[in-house]
Design a protein around this motif. Structure first.
Motif, PDB file in Angstrom:
ATOM      1  N   ARG A 281     -15.952  35.096  20.071  1.00 40.17           N
ATOM      2  CA  ARG A 281     -16.045  36.496  19.616  1.00 40.17           C
ATOM      3  C   ARG A 281     -15.978  37.472  20.790  1.00 40.17           C
ATOM      4  NH1 ARG A 281     -21.243  36.741  16.181  1.00 40.17           N
ATOM      5  NH2 ARG A 281     -21.997  35.709  18.040  1.00 40.17           N
TER       6      ARG A 281
ATOM      7  N   ARG B 253     -19.184  30.480   3.405  1.00 41.01           N
ATOM      8  CA  ARG B 253     -20.324  30.089   4.247  1.00 41.01           C
ATOM      9  C   ARG B 253     -21.495  29.628   3.386  1.00 41.01           C
ATOM     10  NH1 ARG B 253     -21.864  32.834   9.823  1.00 41.01           N
ATOM     11  NH2 ARG B 253     -19.852  31.871  10.127  1.00 41.01           N
TER      12      ARG B 253
ATOM     13  N   THR C 249     -29.164  44.198  16.174  1.00 41.77           N
ATOM     14  CA  THR C 249     -29.306  45.087  17.329  1.00 41.77           C
ATOM     15  C   THR C 249     -28.818  46.485  16.962  1.00 41.77           C
ATOM     16  OG1 THR C 249     -28.837  43.188  18.713  1.00 41.77           O
ATOM     17  CG2 THR C 249     -28.712  45.355  19.766  1.00 41.77           C
TER      18      THR C 249
ATOM     19  N   GLY D 236     -25.651  34.011  10.049  1.00 43.31           N
ATOM     20  CA  GLY D 236     -24.785  33.762  11.192  1.00 43.31           C
ATOM     21  C   GLY D 236     -25.555  33.264  12.400  1.00 43.31           C
ATOM     22  N   HIS D 237     -25.091  33.654  13.584  1.00 45.91           N
ATOM     23  CA  HIS D 237     -25.691  33.183  14.831  1.00 45.91           C
ATOM     24  C   HIS D 237     -27.178  33.517  14.926  1.00 45.91           C
ATOM     25  CE1 HIS D 237     -21.422  33.117  15.725  1.00 45.91           C
ATOM     26  NE2 HIS D 237     -21.667  32.364  16.777  1.00 45.91           N
ATOM     27  N   VAL D 238     -27.574  34.646  14.354  1.00 46.18           N
ATOM     28  CA  VAL D 238     -28.978  35.060  14.408  1.00 46.18           C
ATOM     29  C   VAL D 238     -29.722  34.594  13.159  1.00 46.18           C
ATOM     30  CG1 VAL D 238     -30.455  37.115  14.355  1.00 46.18           C
ATOM     31  CG2 VAL D 238     -28.525  36.986  15.949  1.00 46.18           C
TER      32      VAL D 238
ATOM     33  N   GLY E 144     -27.725  37.561   5.998  1.00 47.79           N
ATOM     34  CA  GLY E 144     -26.809  37.362   7.110  1.00 47.79           C
ATOM     35  C   GLY E 144     -27.080  36.013   7.744  1.00 47.79           C
TER      36      GLY E 144
ATOM     37  N   ASP F 132     -25.799  35.877   1.855  1.00 48.71           N
ATOM     38  CA  ASP F 132     -24.662  36.256   2.695  1.00 48.71           C
ATOM     39  C   ASP F 132     -23.503  36.670   1.793  1.00 48.71           C
ATOM     40  OD1 ASP F 132     -23.996  35.351   5.935  1.00 48.71           O
ATOM     41  OD2 ASP F 132     -22.343  36.048   4.668  1.00 48.71           O
TER      42      ASP F 132
ATOM     43  N   GLU G 144     -33.460  39.749  18.005  1.00 50.08           N
ATOM     44  CA  GLU G 144     -33.155  38.370  18.390  1.00 50.08           C
ATOM     45  C   GLU G 144     -32.720  38.408  19.851  1.00 50.08           C
ATOM     46  OE1 GLU G 144     -33.464  35.266  16.890  1.00 50.08           O
ATOM     47  OE2 GLU G 144     -33.150  34.959  19.033  1.00 50.08           O
TER      48      GLU G 144
ATOM     49  N   THR H 118     -23.816  44.438  13.519  1.00 47.11           N
ATOM     50  CA  THR H 118     -23.840  45.870  13.858  1.00 47.11           C
ATOM     51  C   THR H 118     -22.742  46.113  14.892  1.00 47.11           C
ATOM     52  OG1 THR H 118     -25.660  45.295  15.347  1.00 47.11           O
ATOM     53  CG2 THR H 118     -26.238  46.469  13.325  1.00 47.11           C
TER      54      THR H 118
ATOM     55  N   HIS I 189     -21.023  39.143  21.087  1.00 43.27           N
ATOM     56  CA  HIS I 189     -21.330  40.137  20.074  1.00 43.27           C
ATOM     57  C   HIS I 189     -22.172  41.264  20.658  1.00 43.27           C
ATOM     58  CE1 HIS I 189     -22.471  41.750  16.254  1.00 43.27           C
ATOM     59  NE2 HIS I 189     -22.031  40.729  15.577  1.00 43.27           N
TER      60      HIS I 189
HETATM   61  N1  NAD Z   1     -24.957  36.358  18.415  1.00 46.26           N
HETATM   62  C1  NAD Z   1     -25.987  36.570  19.206  1.00 46.26           C
HETATM   63  O1  NAD Z   1     -26.197  35.790  20.109  1.00 46.26           O
HETATM   64  C2  NAD Z   1     -26.926  37.745  18.997  1.00 46.26           C
HETATM   65  C3  NAD Z   1     -28.060  37.822  19.797  1.00 46.26           C
HETATM   66  C4  NAD Z   1     -28.952  38.855  19.606  1.00 46.26           C
HETATM   67  C5  NAD Z   1     -28.691  39.818  18.626  1.00 46.26           C
HETATM   68  N2  NAD Z   1     -27.565  39.757  17.866  1.00 46.26           N
HETATM   69  C6  NAD Z   1     -27.393  40.772  16.829  1.00 46.26           C
HETATM   70  O2  NAD Z   1     -27.722  40.196  15.568  1.00 46.26           O
HETATM   71  C7  NAD Z   1     -26.917  40.749  14.529  1.00 46.26           C
HETATM   72  C8  NAD Z   1     -26.172  39.645  13.807  1.00 46.26           C
HETATM   73  O3  NAD Z   1     -25.325  39.016  14.733  1.00 46.26           O
HETATM   74  P1  NAD Z   1     -24.755  37.554  14.511  1.00 46.26           P
HETATM   75  O4  NAD Z   1     -24.263  37.122  15.836  1.00 46.26           O
HETATM   76  O5  NAD Z   1     -25.716  36.690  13.794  1.00 46.26           O
HETATM   77  O6  NAD Z   1     -23.524  37.882  13.545  1.00 46.26           O
HETATM   78  P2  NAD Z   1     -22.652  36.796  12.743  1.00 46.26           P
HETATM   79  O7  NAD Z   1     -21.335  37.434  12.537  1.00 46.26           O
HETATM   80  O8  NAD Z   1     -22.747  35.458  13.385  1.00 46.26           O
HETATM   81  O9  NAD Z   1     -23.403  36.693  11.345  1.00 46.26           O
HETATM   82  C9  NAD Z   1     -23.561  37.772  10.485  1.00 46.26           C
HETATM   83  C10 NAD Z   1     -23.567  37.271   9.042  1.00 46.26           C
HETATM   84  O10 NAD Z   1     -23.871  38.391   8.212  1.00 46.26           O
HETATM   85  C11 NAD Z   1     -23.065  38.286   7.042  1.00 46.26           C
HETATM   86  N3  NAD Z   1     -23.013  39.602   6.404  1.00 46.26           N
HETATM   87  C12 NAD Z   1     -22.226  40.657   6.707  1.00 46.26           C
HETATM   88  N4  NAD Z   1     -22.513  41.691   5.901  1.00 46.26           N
HETATM   89  C13 NAD Z   1     -23.499  41.278   5.063  1.00 46.26           C
HETATM   90  C14 NAD Z   1     -24.215  41.887   4.008  1.00 46.26           C
HETATM   91  N5  NAD Z   1     -23.979  43.142   3.651  1.00 46.26           N
HETATM   92  N6  NAD Z   1     -25.148  41.152   3.358  1.00 46.26           N
HETATM   93  C15 NAD Z   1     -25.396  39.879   3.718  1.00 46.26           C
HETATM   94  N7  NAD Z   1     -24.743  39.252   4.713  1.00 46.26           N
HETATM   95  C16 NAD Z   1     -23.816  39.948   5.382  1.00 46.26           C
HETATM   96  C17 NAD Z   1     -21.741  37.758   7.556  1.00 46.26           C
HETATM   97  O11 NAD Z   1     -20.976  37.195   6.514  1.00 46.26           O
HETATM   98  C18 NAD Z   1     -22.212  36.716   8.581  1.00 46.26           C
HETATM   99  O12 NAD Z   1     -22.392  35.450   7.996  1.00 46.26           O
HETATM  100  C19 NAD Z   1     -26.008  41.769  15.224  1.00 46.26           C
HETATM  101  O13 NAD Z   1     -26.632  43.011  15.171  1.00 46.26           O
HETATM  102  C20 NAD Z   1     -25.979  41.274  16.662  1.00 46.26           C
HETATM  103  O14 NAD Z   1     -25.714  42.320  17.564  1.00 46.26           O
HETATM  104  C21 NAD Z   1     -26.688  38.717  18.015  1.00 46.26           C
END
Ligand code: NAD
Length: 473
Positions: free
Chosen positions: A363, A69, A153, A43-45, A41, A64, A185, A118, A291
């Motif tokens: 988002r 991406r 999360t 992304g942002h985390v 994954g 990913d 995170e 999640t 998110h």
């Molecule tokens: N964004 C925040 O600031 C933040 C802060 C703390 C916690 N979180 C938590 O962290 C988790 C991720 O959030 P995020 O913001 O990084 O999400 P995001 O959407 O920015 O990134 C998630 C990534 O996971 C990839 N993905 C989806 N399914 C997948 C799979 N089966 N295998 C591999 N990759 C896969 C997506 O393509 C995407 O690139 C969530 O549970 C979120 O609640 C986010």
């Protein structure tokens, strides 16, 4: 899934004793920086912790499902602007990072950090689909004796009762053949502290798992805080976000109550904020975005209620915050009615579609619910956001493709109402107030709201206002 031909080799510098246990071996290899860390994954985390691990000297395999991406990252292009345009190039140039969609390549990894989404499903219940998918991938491919850390999360108990059984179903034993932990995170987009500088909670499902996960993070972040268990780490993350959700819901509700009582909430906040202890300022707004805060209370409430406990306050907070866009649109309608206008046929300019000031992250932004509700009521809606030049139509059901309009004098003078939804510092709100006929201000930018969360550029009502009305909402 693509199949990449190169592989990240992390075994070449091993000099561990031949009789080392899996725990000793992994600790030794973390110390030597010879483990390959997979981040699932990106992304942002996932991307910030990828950078932290690469900077610590580890080889990182990013996995990913999003092929575009992955291709962008391998080409040195950063998909999330706020992380810095040069992040992906820097990662690539170290020679220690590669992205892939090929989950079979998890066989190269000794440690896996799971950072997948999640979300909530249509019934507002936890959707662990991505977590389960990655757990299946790891069960099939991760090296024996490897570490899995969940960072998505989720409700307390997920790591222990969802992840571990899936990993053990493949014949491994947790604490011996695989080590499992949770580490949330805590980063907040737009803030200057980050995955490296914010203290990192780490809880293992057993002692060895906690010890190994702590060792890995200690190599990459400034401070690691070991906690009693994975469940505690999961619950701590939810407590942090529910704390915010509940306080924001309270101030949103009190705003409406104060309004009915003829008291301005921003004046009240300024007054209460002078107390040096026992009070933390939270500011009202048009609803929650992002998110985490709109989602996490429902994860906690779902888990608590399933366990037979009550989570009334947390659930109610989520509902109050979700209803805010409706309250705001009612307010716009009421303000127009004072000029014998209705929402039907009115032209409304929404200022800000990012969910927070000074970032480009849209988002879950409440601005989409605002636009949708305004259009449902028959208004013609444009938006201006200096950080979000266009909407693709995929951000929110019912909000079509459109581009950010210029904030020129003619447009401001012509529209029936300006709705301030996000307080971007780059927007000259004082100028808007000099020209527009009606401004509905949900952020207190024209009333002195100045909390760090909202980055409001002005304090107090600006001088030289035009004849238009400013309505605090
Ligand atoms: N964004 C925040 O600031 C933040 C802060 C703390 C916690 N979180 C938590 O962290 C988790 C991720 O959030 P995020 O913001 O990084 O999400 P995001 O959407 O920015 O990134 C998630 C990534 O996971 C990839 N993905 C989806 N399914 C997948 C799979 N089966 N295998 C591999 N990759 C896969 C997506 O393509 C995407 O690139 C969530 O549970 C979120 O609640 C986010």
């Amino acid at each position: 899934m693509s199949s990449d031909s190169t592989s990240v080799d992390s075994t070449s510098v091993d000099d561990a004793p031949a009789d080392a246990s899996p725990r000793e071996l992994l600790l030794h290899r973390i110390e030597q920086r010879s483990v390959c860390v997979a981040v699932l994954g990106l992304g942002h985390v996932g991307l910030p912790i990828t950078a932290a691990m690469v900077d610590a000297g580890f080889r990182v395999l990013g996995v990913d499902v999003d092929a575009a991406r992955v291709a962008a990252l391998n080409a040195g292009a950063t998909p999330l602007r706020h992380l810095g345009e040069d992040l992906a190039r820097r990662l690539r140039d170290t020679g220690r990072f590669e992205a892939t969609t090929d989950t079979a390549r998890l066989a190269e990894a000794d440690a896996a950090l799971v950072c997948v989404p999640t979300p909530l499903d249509a019934e507002r219940q936890p959707d662990l689909g991505a977590v389960r998918a990655t757990a299946g991938d790891l069960a099939r491919h991760l090296r024996p004796g490897g570490l899995v850390v969940l960072s998505s999360t989720t409700w307390p108990g997920t790591t222990r009762s969802v992840l571990v059984p899936m990993l053990e179903a493949a014949g491994r034993r947790c604490g011996t053949d695989v080590f499992v932990a949770f580490s949330p995170e805590r980063a907040d987009p737009g803030r200057h502290d980050d995955a490296v500088t914010i203290p990192r909670l780490v809880g293992g499902v057993d002692e060895a798992s906690g010890e190994i996960a702590c060792a890995l993070y200690r190599a990459a972040v400034r401070e690691v805080v070991p906690v009693a268990s994975a469940d505690v780490a999961e619950a701590a993350k939810l407590l942090e976000n529910c704390y915010r959700a509940v306080n924001i819901a309270m101030v949103n509700e009190l705003k409406l109550a104060f309004e009915a009582l003829g008291v301005d909430v921003w004046d009240v906040l300024d007054a209460a904020s002078t107390k040096p202890f026992g009070f933390q300022r939270f500011e009202p707004g048009p609803g929650l975005g992002g998110h985490c805060i709109p989602v996490d209370p429902f994860y906690l409430a779902w888990a608590a209620e399933r366990a037979g406990a009550s989570a009334r306050l947390v659930r109610l907070a989520g509902e109050i915050n979700q209803e805010m866009p409706e309250r705001i649109v009612e307010r716009v309608g009421a303000a127009l009615a004072e000029d014998d206008r209705t929402l039907e046929g009115a032209s409304v300019l929404v200022l800000g579609v990012a969910y927070k000031p000074d970032i480009d992250d849209v988002r879950g932004s409440p601005s989409f619910a605002l636009i949708h509700l305004l259009e449902q009521a028959g208004a013609k809606v444009d938006y201006h956001d200096p950080h979000v030049p266009r909407l693709t139509g995929r951000e929110h059901e019912g909000v079509a493709v459109r581009a950010s309009v210029e904030l020129d004098d003619a447009r401001l003078a012509a529209c029936d109402a300006v709705l301030v939804a996000t307080a971007h510092a780059a927007v000259d709100h004082a100028r808007v107030a000099r020209i527009a006929r009606l401004i509905v201000d949900t952020r207190g930018v024209l009333r002195g709201g100045s909390g760090p969360e909202h980055g409001s550029p002005e304090r107090g009502r600006p001088d030289g206002l035009g004849p238009g009305r400013i309505v605090s909402a």
